[in-house]
Design a protein around this motif. Structure first.
Motif, short mmCIF file in Angstrom:
data_model
loop_
_atom_site.label_atom_id
_atom_site.label_comp_id
_atom_site.label_asym_id
_atom_site.label_seq_id
_atom_site.Cartn_x
_atom_site.Cartn_y
_atom_site.Cartn_z
N LYS A 105 0.81 2.84 -2.57
CA LYS A 105 1.76 3.03 -1.46
C LYS A 105 3.20 3.15 -1.97
O LYS A 105 4.02 3.86 -1.38
CB LYS A 105 1.64 1.86 -0.48
N GLN A 160 3.77 6.67 -2.84
CA GLN A 160 3.87 7.50 -1.63
C GLN A 160 5.24 7.37 -0.98
O GLN A 160 5.77 8.34 -0.42
CB GLN A 160 2.78 7.11 -0.64
N GLU A 161 5.80 6.18 -1.03
CA GLU A 161 7.13 5.95 -0.44
C GLU A 161 8.23 6.56 -1.31
O GLU A 161 9.27 6.99 -0.80
CB GLU A 161 7.37 4.45 -0.27
N LYS A 162 7.99 6.62 -2.61
CA LYS A 162 9.03 7.06 -3.55
C LYS A 162 9.09 8.58 -3.67
O LYS A 162 10.16 9.15 -3.84
CB LYS A 162 8.75 6.43 -4.92
#
Length: 538
Positions: A194, A197-199
């Motif tokens: 995750k 995915q956020e980065k």
């Protein structure tokens, strides 16, 4: 728009260069002032640039040193030397190192700057057009091969092939670095996916994963006939094969490769991954069956922790035992919640998690346990009309949280935090007077600060003596004792999380003196903070 990095220690020279032309109108985007070579190197690794303009004489390393560094590490970057009267030796060095052109500061004008930039811009555009054409052809071929290899692997792990000759033919057609002898399947999964995915955007993340697979292929070439593929969003698959029949040599070779891959992954993406390694297969037609076993084995990362290598021949799962959250356990949890006894409640939760860890049931069973534990909390929220956001702390749908946990320890910490929040809310919701409810709310929000009974009384708007008497009447203990216990409960959670050392935690929960924290903790828990830390890490 071409990006320009300007390295100039003199603010006046930088400002003059910045304002001499309208850079944006000319098709360039310039950087902020970079004052020395070390800062320039850091910037080059952080961002991509098309052109470097550097002063020649600066504190520390010179512009010539920087141009040599660029020539060695960023050969596509075009460089311009900027020099004063007495620095022409630097310029000659920079031209030898690969600088495109130079400009003397006293001759810096709009026309000659535009002329130099136009020349470089034309060269960059010409180079990019040629590269785009080459990249398109190479990319098309590589994309097609990647799809074909992934299709082949999918058929392989599904048991699609019935004879070795057909397998050999497919391997030859795809030019795979692989043999049908002494095969070892390894399945890996990114930890904390995750975070990635956020980065990164979806396309950027896919490119990073492809680059990771290419890097892995280079490592695997040194370890027998082996190759790697992306399996799905989070997982990847390595297929090892060896001519040598020595089990010791094969295991050592795989361990060496995986440790190198783990190190590269940390350096490249700054994350970790877990791996499940199968036994040596003599029969390639059993790859599909073994793959399913290895995939199940990878699930043990939930129990063993992140950044692990799990070997099939060392699996210690307890077979033929079932786990479920029985009625007796649920009633015990309900009882301790009703009594607002978090210490007993936590011991009951620890007993549940110890049993899960010992038996290591499948993740579907763990999920059902998770749902049952959340149902108990939601039931109390509804019965007592509590604020859900104060208990779950706006973490979204709690039933979806299990998908975010990488390990049982993370799951345990989160559940204990939720149950602790529930007890706190129940205590706040008790038949306390409005004054005590406000006091408890103030303490829960500010326990990590230097708060006192006097400050609390002032904040709430009552006298010190009245609040002291009222607090003891309704809470059954004095303000300081309650505050100490609140701080200790939060300190325990931080110790279990393992992100801070004990001396840092002392200040984080509001204690100003380590010795006093030590005494209060031991009186409360019957052990020292260090003993509690060792116990929580088992």
């Amino acid at each position: 728009m071409l990006k320009v990095l300007i390295v100039e220690d003199d603010i006046f020279d930088y400002t003059h260069l910045k304002n001499i032309i309208d850079w944006n109108q000319e098709g360039f985007q310039i950087s902020e002032q970079i004052k020395n070579v070390e800062a320039a190197k850091e910037k080059l690794f952080e961002q991509s640039f098309d052109i470097l303009i550097t002063d020649m004489k600066m504190p520390g390393q010179s512009g010539a040193d920087l141009i040599q560094f660029v020539s060695d590490n960023f050969p596509e970057l075009k460089t311009i030397a900027l020099s004063g009267y007495k620095e022409f030796d630097y310029v000659k060095q920079s031209l030898k190192a690969g600088a495109e052109d130079y400009i003397l500061k006293h001759e810096l004008r709009q026309d000659n700057l535009r002329q130099v930039l136009a020349k470089i811009k034309k060269e960059i555009n010409k180079r990019d057009q040629k590269e785009d054409s080459n990249i398109f052809e190479e990319s098309f071929f590589m994309d097609q091969k990647e799809i074909l290899v992934q299709n082949f692997v999918e058929k392989l792990i599904r048991g699609h092939f019935n004879n070795k000759n057909e397998l050999k033919r497919q391997i030859q057609l795809l030019s795979l670095n692989f043999e049908l002898k002494n095969i070892v399947i390894t399945v890996g999964q990114f930890d904390n996916y995750k975070v990635l995915q956020e980065k990164y955007s979806e396309s950027k993340l896919m490119n990073l994963k492809r680059s990771f697979i290419n890097m892995v292929d280079e490592i695997l070439r040194e370890n027998g006939k082996s190759f790697a593929v992306l399996k799905d969003e989070k997982k990847f698959l390595f297929l090892f094969s060896f001519k040598d029949n020595s089990e010791l040599k094969i295991n050592n070779s795989i361990a060496s490769a995986l440790n190198r891959i783990k190190t590269a992954l940390k350096n490249y993406l700054n994350i970790t991954a877990s791996f499940a390694v199968g036994n040596i297969l003599k029969d390639p037609l059993k790859i599909g069956e073994n793959y399913r076993e290895i995939l199940e084995l990878l699930g043990d990362r939930f129990y063993q922790g992140k950044d692990m290598i799990i070997y099939q021949n060392q699996n210690n799962r307890v077979d033929n035992q079932q786990f479920n959250l029985d009625i007796k356990t649920e009633k015990a949890l309900q009882k301790y919640i009703d009594q607002k006894d978090y210490s007993s409640l936590k011991l009951e939760l620890e007993s549940i998690f110890n049993k899960i860890y010992r038996i290591k049931p499948g993740l579907s069973v763990v999920k059902m346990t998770f749902i049952s534990l959340i149902n108990i909390v939601n039931s109390k929220i509804k019965d007592k009309n509590l604020k859900k956001e104060e208990i779950f702390k706006n973490t979204g749908n709690p039933y979806q949280k299990l998908e975010e946990f990488n390990t049982l320890k993370e799951f345990k910490i989160w559940i204990e935090e939720i149950y602790n929040n529930l007890i706190i809310e129940l205590k706040n919701k008790n038949n306390y007077s409005d004054i005590i409810n406000k006091t408890l709310l103030y303490m829960n929000k500010n326990y990590d600060k230097d708060i006192t009974l006097s400050r609390a009384a002032s904040e709430i708007g009552v006298s010190y003596s009245y609040l002291s008497r009222k607090f003891k009447e309704e809470c059954g203990q004095g303000f300081s004792d309650y505050l100490n216990q609140l701080r200790i409960e939060n300190a325990k959670q931080l110790i279990e999380a393992g992100d801070s050392n004990i001396k840092e935690i002392v200040n984080q929960v509001g204690f100003n003196n380590y010795n006093y924290f030590f005494k209060v903790f031991k009186d409360s828990e019957g052990m020292t903070p260090s003993e509690y830390e060792r116990k929580s890490q088992k």
